[in-house]
Every structure is written in C-alpha cells, then in structure tokens.
Design a protein around this motif. Structure first.
Motif, PDB file in Angstrom:
ATOM      1  N   VAL A 292       0.776  -1.099  -0.080  1.00 15.27           N
ATOM      2  CA  VAL A 292      -0.167   0.175  -0.031  1.00 15.27           C
ATOM      3  C   VAL A 292       0.829   1.219  -0.024  1.00 15.27           C
ATOM      4  O   VAL A 292       0.702   2.366  -0.816  1.00 15.27           O
ATOM      5  N   ALA A 296       0.652   3.883  -3.085  1.00 19.01           N
ATOM      6  CA  ALA A 296       0.571   5.513  -2.703  1.00 19.01           C
ATOM      7  C   ALA A 296       1.558   6.383  -3.325  1.00 19.01           C
ATOM      8  O   ALA A 296       1.347   7.440  -3.955  1.00 19.01           O
ATOM      9  N   SER A 329      -1.218  14.965  -0.118  1.00 17.37           N
ATOM     10  CA  SER A 329      -2.684  14.893  -0.605  1.00 17.37           C
ATOM     11  C   SER A 329      -2.943  16.305  -0.996  1.00 17.37           C
ATOM     12  O   SER A 329      -3.893  16.386  -2.013  1.00 17.37           O
ATOM     13  N   ILE A 357      -6.736   8.840  -1.126  1.00 13.94           N
ATOM     14  CA  ILE A 357      -5.862   8.666   0.136  1.00 13.94           C
ATOM     15  C   ILE A 357      -6.652   9.099   1.543  1.00 13.94           C
ATOM     16  O   ILE A 357      -6.293   8.467   2.560  1.00 13.94           O
ATOM     17  N   ARG A 358      -7.107  10.321   1.454  1.00  7.94           N
ATOM     18  CA  ARG A 358      -7.981  10.880   2.645  1.00  7.94           C
ATOM     19  C   ARG A 358      -9.171  10.416   2.986  1.00  7.94           C
ATOM     20  O   ARG A 358      -9.287   9.886   4.288  1.00  7.94           O
ATOM     21  N   THR A 360      -9.747   7.019   2.535  1.00  8.72           N
ATOM     22  CA  THR A 360      -9.538   5.666   2.953  1.00  8.72           C
ATOM     23  C   THR A 360      -8.546   5.835   4.179  1.00  8.72           C
ATOM     24  O   THR A 360      -8.123   4.953   4.558  1.00  8.72           O
ATOM     25  N   ILE A 362      -5.324   6.488   4.080  1.00 10.50           N
ATOM     26  CA  ILE A 362      -4.058   5.859   3.670  1.00 10.50           C
ATOM     27  C   ILE A 362      -2.987   6.905   3.854  1.00 10.50           C
ATOM     28  O   ILE A 362      -1.822   6.551   4.168  1.00 10.50           O
ATOM     29  N   ASP A 363      -3.573   8.225   3.724  1.00  9.87           N
ATOM     30  CA  ASP A 363      -2.773   9.428   4.068  1.00  9.87           C
ATOM     31  C   ASP A 363      -2.087   9.507   5.244  1.00  9.87           C
ATOM     32  O   ASP A 363      -0.904  10.028   5.495  1.00  9.87           O
TER      33      ASP A 363
END
Length: 467
Positions: A292, A296, A329, A357-358, A360, A362-363
């Motif tokens: 991941v 990203a 992001s 990504i925000r 989820t 992930i950021d």
C-alpha cells in the motif's frame, strides 16, 4: 498566537532550552531493576542452599530448593506490585528493604497456606525453610544497603531527574536537582501561547519530579500546566483544594511542604506495555502494508512529480512540537504547513490521488514511522496543527482543557475517531466532543481499551468526513 513569543525558540533562547533538557534515566533504571531481579533470584537460591548445608548437611538440599523455586514466582509478582523494584527503591535502601521483606514474608505465608491445604507440608523441612527465609532476609537487606554505594560509584548518585522552577515563591532547594528561573525562559503560567507550552515541555522532558515555587495567586495556573504536561509535579504551598491536590510531601531538611498536583497518567509498567504494543503493531503494520505504501507513493509521484511525504508540525506529548509525517494529498505550493485552513468538500487544493488517500485514511500511514520513532502511539488523542480552529477560534481558546489532552503521546487513532468525531472542526462542538473523548481515554487507559480501539478503527478507515 503570539508570534513574538514563538520566535523566542529561535537562536540563543532555543539553545538555552536545549542545554537544560535532562537526559533520560529510564533505561538506566530499567537496567538496574533487571540486575536487581537477577541478584535477588541468585541470593535467595544461595540462602536456601546454605540453610540446607547448615541444617541438613547437604548443599543444594532438594527439598529446600523446591521450596524457594516454588516461592520465587510469587515473590517477584508481589515485589513488582509493591514497588520493590521502583525508582524510590533505588534511592532509599530502607524503603527498598521494607518492601522486599514484605514481599518475602507474604510469599512464604502463601506458600505455607497452599502447602497446608494440599497436604504437602511434609515435603519441606520447617526448620531448614525457616532458616532459609532468615538468611534470605539478611541477604536482601544487604543487597539493598549496597545499592546506594554502587549507584554513587557508577552513576554519581543520580537515580532521578528533579527540576525546580522558581517563579517568585519561597526559597526551595533539593540535592542533585536543577533549578531554573521562570523569567529566564519566559514561562508564564497564565499564557496560552503554544510556543511557551512547547518550551516548557522541552524543559520538563525526562524529569521525574518537578517542583514549582510560586506566589499563591499563580499556583492554580501552574497546577494546570503540570497536569497538562503529564509529569509528577509539586507546588511549594500550604494546602489548597482548588489546585486539585493528590498528595502532600514534606521536606524536613527544607522545612517546607509541597502539594502533589500531578503524577502523570501512566505508571512505569503501563508505559512499558503501551510502548511494546506500539512497536509490535507499528513494525508489523509497516511490513504488511508495504504494498500500500508503494502504491500510494507511486500514484503521488506520477500525478505531479512532487514530494511523496508532507511534514507538518503538530503538538505532541507534554505540549512539545514534533514533525508528523503524512502522504502528500495537496497540490505543490498549496500545502498548509500550520493548518490555518481546514479542508472542506470540493477543496481546490486536494489532488486526485489525495482525495482517495484521505477518504481511505491511507494518507495517515506514514505516521507508523512516527510511532516507531517514539513521537506518537498507535492509540491516543489525535495531534493537531498549531493553526487549527473551531468557529474561528484556536482550540485552546474554545476550552483551556485542550492542553491537558497532551499528557499522553498522540495517536494514529483514538477514542474520538472511532466514535465518529473526525474531519473538519467547523463548530466548537466539533472540538469539545473530541476533547471529552480524549480526556475520557486518558483517565481510563488500559491495554485492553487500546486493543478495542484498534479493532474498531478497522471499520471506520473509510469515512465521509474526510476531504
């Protein structure tokens, strides 16, 4: 925010603060506890072996050794809970002896109780075991008496860091302690300047005891600062209930009495278990989520060629600043380093991959590195940027208790987040809801609750309030 005050951290003032930051003695104490555990195990075995030799004529008499090996786990369990292996025990050999002897007697009594009900008393020689207990007690006291000598020789007599902050109160001194002037470091307990909180946090870093000498009218504000910093703190004062006093300490040589107004939210065992939990979980997550991370990073780099990571100054434990890592992001040149502007729906600063990504979360994954560094924890109050606002007010202006949420390390996730208090803080209630959850988490911390919050986080990784 007072910009002029904030600039005091630069140049000579920052160097002055850095020179006063105390070295951590916690690893030294942990090594001492481990050594003391091993020495106790050794001398207890030798004491019972000698008792067997003196009474039975047999060195390492089997029934004696069975008795001590059965009793030893109980002894260590009691000793760990009654502070036989604690900071005070390293500096006070009489206290250490009392606690160790108490643990020895209780474990012997429990062994005898179990042996009586299991009808296994016959397996032990009463005289030989009693002699072993007497020799063990003598050995334990001897070890505790030698501890200060060893500490003086190898550590210069220091087992704790103590700091005295003089703010116009009565004279107060402690042996092996550092004294500073509040005026010298621009420490004002009535201020809510985050740079002052950061400066104070650095000065209190690694301190085991902080004593404030201040006039009566400033004691309540200093009590608030000490609670917010999450340190053991005392104020030279006559008893006063408005400070939220949790104890009284008398210094006979000084002829002074201090009020204990803060103790920190977690004890040594809790800090160790929480840190081990963080290291295991963060290390494992970095390995498992490496695909991941790679995905990203590639998406961010391919979109506009800019930097992959975004580094932002946040408020951490003890109200000290630290650099928090996130996947970038926002568009290059539009990153909000101070967090002055909250993100909103249709925010023109967010990149295409940034929106994904925000939503989820992930950021937030690079903060696993912050966890391994020790800046953050897996679970705790979420760290905020200095410029964060609710209803156009800085967070500490909405509620002064905001500073107290920083007595623990900030977390990747927290109780507020799993309750749905996430996203922009447009109204004051958006902040106060989170603050209440954070203070509730701090007051009722347990490793079980951390596990529960991590489990619940899995189901709220994707949320509508992230934009």
């Amino acid at each position: 925010m007072n910009k002029q005050t904030g600039q005091l951290l630069e140049g000579a003032q920052a160097d002055n603060v850095d020179h006063k930051v105390a070295p951590s003695l916690e690893r030294r104490r942990l090594r001492a506890y481990a050594a003391l555990l091993l020495v106790d195990a050794l001398v207890l075995h030798l004491a019972f072996a000698l008792a067997g030799l003196l009474y039975e004529g047999l060195w390492w008499y089997p029934r004696n050794m069975l008795a001590i090996q059965t009793m030893l786990p109980v002894f260590f369990t009691i000793a760990l809970y009654n502070r036989t292996y604690g900071a005070k025990s390293l500096g006070d050999w009489m206290f250490a002896s009392r606690q160790a002897l108490t643990a020895l007697l209780l474990s012997a009594a429990l062994l005898n109780f179990v042996a009586f009900y299991t009808k296994s008393n016959a397996q032990f020689s009463r005289v030989s075991v009693t002699l072993g207990l007497i020799l063990s007690g003598v050995a334990i006291v001897a070890v505790r008496r030698l501890m200060p000598i060893a500490i003086n020789k190898f550590w210069g007599g220091r087992t704790q860091n103590s700091l005295i902050i003089k703010d116009g109160g009565p004279d107060f001194e402690l042996d092996n302690s550092l004294s500073i002037s509040a005026d010298e470091f621009e420490l004002d307990p009535t201020s809510h300047d985050p740079y002052m909180f950061d400066r104070l946090g650095k000065l209190l870093q690694n301190q085991d005891k902080v004593v404030i000498s201040t006039p009566r009218e400033r004691r309540e504000e200093w009590a608030f600062l000490l609670k917010s910093a999450g340190v053991y703190g005392e104020i030279v004062s006559e008893p006063a209930h408005v400070l939220g006093t949790v104890g009284v300490h008398r210094y006979e040589q000084q002829g002074r009495t201090t009020l204990v107004v803060s103790t920190g939210p977690l004890g040594l065992r809790s800090r160790i278990s929480k840190r081990l939990f963080d290291i295991v979980l963060a290390g494992g997550a970095l390995v498992l989520l490496s695909p991941v991370f790679l995905y990203a990073a590639l998406r961010i780099k391919l979109e506009d060629g800019g930097p992959i990571l975004f580094v932002q100054q946040r408020v951490g434990r003890g109200n000290k600043f630290f650099n928090m890592l996130k996947f970038r992001s926002m568009k290059m040149g539009k990153n909000d380093a101070k967090g002055d502007r909250s993100t909103g729906r249709e925010d023109d600063r967010i990149t295409k991959v940034g929106g994904m990504i925000r939503r989820t979360s992930i950021d937030e994954l690079p903060q696993l590195i912050n966890v391994l560094r020790g800046d953050m924890s897996i679970v705790g109050p979420r760290p905020h940027a200095l410029g964060s606002r609710a209803n156009n007010k800085y967070f500490w202006e909405v509620d002064a208790q905001y500073w107290q949420r920083h007595c623990l390390k900030p977390g990747l996730t927290g109780l507020a987040q799993v309750r749905g208090h996430r996203g922009a803080t447009e109204q004051e209630k958006d902040l106060t809801d989170r603050l209440q959850s954070d203070l509730e988490y701090i007051s009722g911390w347990s490793l079980r609750r951390d596990l529960e919050i991590v489990f619940r986080t899995v189901f709220v990784l994707k949320h509508d309030n992230a934009f």
